[in-house]
Design a protein around this motif. Sequence first.
Motif, PDB file in Angstrom:
ATOM      1  N   UNK A   3       0.836  -1.206   0.000  1.00 60.26           N
ATOM      2  CA  UNK A   3       0.000   0.000   0.000  1.00 60.26           C
ATOM      3  C   UNK A   3       0.869   1.253   0.000  1.00 60.26           C
ATOM      4  N   UNK A   4       0.578   2.158  -0.935  1.00 60.26           N
ATOM      5  CA  UNK A   4       1.234   3.461  -0.999  1.00 60.26           C
ATOM      6  C   UNK A   4       0.362   4.470  -0.268  1.00 60.26           C
ATOM      7  N   UNK A   5       0.948   5.163   0.719  1.00 59.25           N
ATOM      8  CA  UNK A   5       0.208   6.172   1.478  1.00 59.25           C
ATOM      9  C   UNK A   5       0.870   7.526   1.270  1.00 59.25           C
ATOM     10  N   UNK A   6       0.224   8.394   0.503  1.00 58.89           N
ATOM     11  CA  UNK A   6       0.718   9.752   0.289  1.00 58.89           C
ATOM     12  C   UNK A   6       0.216  10.616   1.447  1.00 58.89           C
ATOM     13  N   UNK A   7       1.143  11.300   2.107  1.00 61.04           N
ATOM     14  CA  UNK A   7       0.763  12.065   3.290  1.00 61.04           C
ATOM     15  C   UNK A   7       0.788  11.213   4.545  1.00 61.04           C
ATOM     16  N   UNK A   8       1.562  10.150   4.525  1.00 59.13           N
ATOM     17  CA  UNK A   8       1.604   9.206   5.635  1.00 59.13           C
ATOM     18  C   UNK A   8       2.230   9.731   6.909  1.00 59.13           C
ATOM     19  N   UNK A   9       2.863  10.908   6.839  1.00 64.18           N
ATOM     20  CA  UNK A   9       3.479  11.489   8.035  1.00 64.18           C
ATOM     21  C   UNK A   9       2.587  12.539   8.701  1.00 64.18           C
ATOM     22  N   UNK A  10       1.435  12.852   8.076  1.00 66.39           N
ATOM     23  CA  UNK A  10       0.511  13.824   8.650  1.00 66.39           C
ATOM     24  C   UNK A  10      -0.307  13.214   9.780  1.00 66.39           C
ATOM     25  N   UNK A  11      -1.171  14.009  10.389  1.00 64.56           N
ATOM     26  CA  UNK A  11      -1.960  13.528  11.528  1.00 64.56           C
ATOM     27  C   UNK A  11      -2.853  12.365  11.131  1.00 64.56           C
ATOM     28  N   UNK A  12      -3.601  12.518  10.043  1.00 68.84           N
ATOM     29  CA  UNK A  12      -4.454  11.416   9.571  1.00 68.84           C
ATOM     30  C   UNK A  12      -3.585  10.299   9.022  1.00 68.84           C
ATOM     31  N   UNK A  13      -2.549  10.658   8.271  1.00 69.82           N
ATOM     32  CA  UNK A  13      -1.669   9.653   7.681  1.00 69.82           C
ATOM     33  C   UNK A  13      -1.047   8.738   8.717  1.00 69.82           C
ATOM     34  N   UNK A  31       5.949  15.216   0.676  1.00 70.07           N
ATOM     35  CA  UNK A  31       6.685  16.260  -0.071  1.00 70.07           C
ATOM     36  C   UNK A  31       8.163  16.270   0.299  1.00 70.07           C
ATOM     37  N   UNK A  32       8.451  16.119   1.588  1.00 69.68           N
ATOM     38  CA  UNK A  32       9.845  16.187   2.038  1.00 69.68           C
ATOM     39  C   UNK A  32      10.244  15.024   2.930  1.00 69.68           C
ATOM     40  N   UNK A  33       9.327  14.101   3.203  1.00 69.63           N
ATOM     41  CA  UNK A  33       9.631  12.996   4.110  1.00 69.63           C
ATOM     42  C   UNK A  33       9.085  11.689   3.555  1.00 69.63           C
ATOM     43  N   UNK A  34       9.334  10.614   4.282  1.00 70.49           N
ATOM     44  CA  UNK A  34       8.820   9.311   3.875  1.00 70.49           C
ATOM     45  C   UNK A  34       9.824   8.502   3.076  1.00 70.49           C
ATOM     46  N   UNK A  35       9.358   7.372   2.543  1.00 71.60           N
ATOM     47  CA  UNK A  35      10.206   6.480   1.757  1.00 71.60           C
ATOM     48  C   UNK A  35      10.468   7.031   0.363  1.00 71.60           C
ATOM     49  N   UNK A  36       9.560   7.834  -0.120  1.00 70.94           N
ATOM     50  CA  UNK A  36       9.676   8.431  -1.451  1.00 70.94           C
ATOM     51  C   UNK A  36       9.027   9.819  -1.417  1.00 70.94           C
ATOM     52  N   UNK A  37       9.549  10.752  -2.191  1.00 67.01           N
ATOM     53  CA  UNK A  37       9.010  12.118  -2.191  1.00 67.01           C
ATOM     54  C   UNK A  37       8.119  12.356  -3.413  1.00 67.01           C
ATOM     55  N   UNK A  38       7.092  13.183  -3.215  1.00 66.89           N
ATOM     56  CA  UNK A  38       6.183  13.521  -4.313  1.00 66.89           C
ATOM     57  C   UNK A  38       5.552  14.885  -4.081  1.00 66.89           C
ATOM     58  N   UNK A  39       5.385  15.619  -5.172  1.00 70.25           N
ATOM     59  CA  UNK A  39       4.663  16.887  -5.168  1.00 70.25           C
ATOM     60  C   UNK A  39       3.419  16.674  -6.020  1.00 70.25           C
TER      61      UNK A  39
END
Length: 199
Positions: A3-13, A31-39
Motif C-alpha cells: 500500500x502506498x500512502x501519500x501524506x503518511x506522516x501527517x496527523x491522519x496519515x 513532499x519532504x519525508x517518507x520512503x519516497x518524495x512527491x509533489x
Amino acid sequence: MRILIVGGKGTIGQAIVAKLAKKHELIIAGRTSGDVQVDLTNIESIETMFKKVGHVDAIINASGAAKFQTIEAMTPADNLVAVQSKLLGQINLALIGQHYLLRDGSITLTTGIMKDDPIPGGASAAMANGGVAAFVKSAAIDFTQGIRINCVSPNVLEESYEAYQESFKGFIPVPAEKVAMAYVKSVEGKQTGQEYQVY
C-alpha cells in the motif's frame, strides 16, 4: 497488500499507518519525508514516484493543500492552491496511479466536512472537496479489472481542534483513529464509488 500512502506522516496519515502497518507492506510518500518524495501539484513528480515504487495493491492519499480566505478577499491565485493540490493533485494521482495498481486494487482520496458544512473562508477547500467527491462517484463506474475508488470526508480532528477551533465553532471534533478506520474500510473492504463521512 502493498500500500502506498501519500501524506503518511501527517496527523491522519500516521493514524492510517498505525491501523494498516501490522497486516500490510506500507510505502510512505510525502513532499519532504517518507520512503519516497512527491509533489502532487506536479505531474512529472507523481509519475517519477510511481516509477520508483512500482506496482501496488492500494493507493491512499491523506494530503492536499488549500488556502483559507474569505470570498471577498480571495484572488484567483488564492483559489489555485486548492485546485492544483487538493483537486487536480488527487485526481492526477488516481489517473496516473491506476496504471500501477494490481488487479482488484483500490484508490482512496480525501475530501472534508467543509463541502457539506461550510465554515468562513472555506469556499476554496469546499470546491476542491466537492470536485473530488464527484470524480470518485463517477470514476467508479468506469474502472475494470476490479479496481475500486472511494474517498474519505473527515470532520475537524480532535488532535488539531485547538489550532482550528475558531474556524470550526460548534463542530464536534473526531479522533484521527476513527477517521483512519474509514480508510481501512476503503482498502480492505469491497465498496466502490463511496464517500465515507466521518462526522
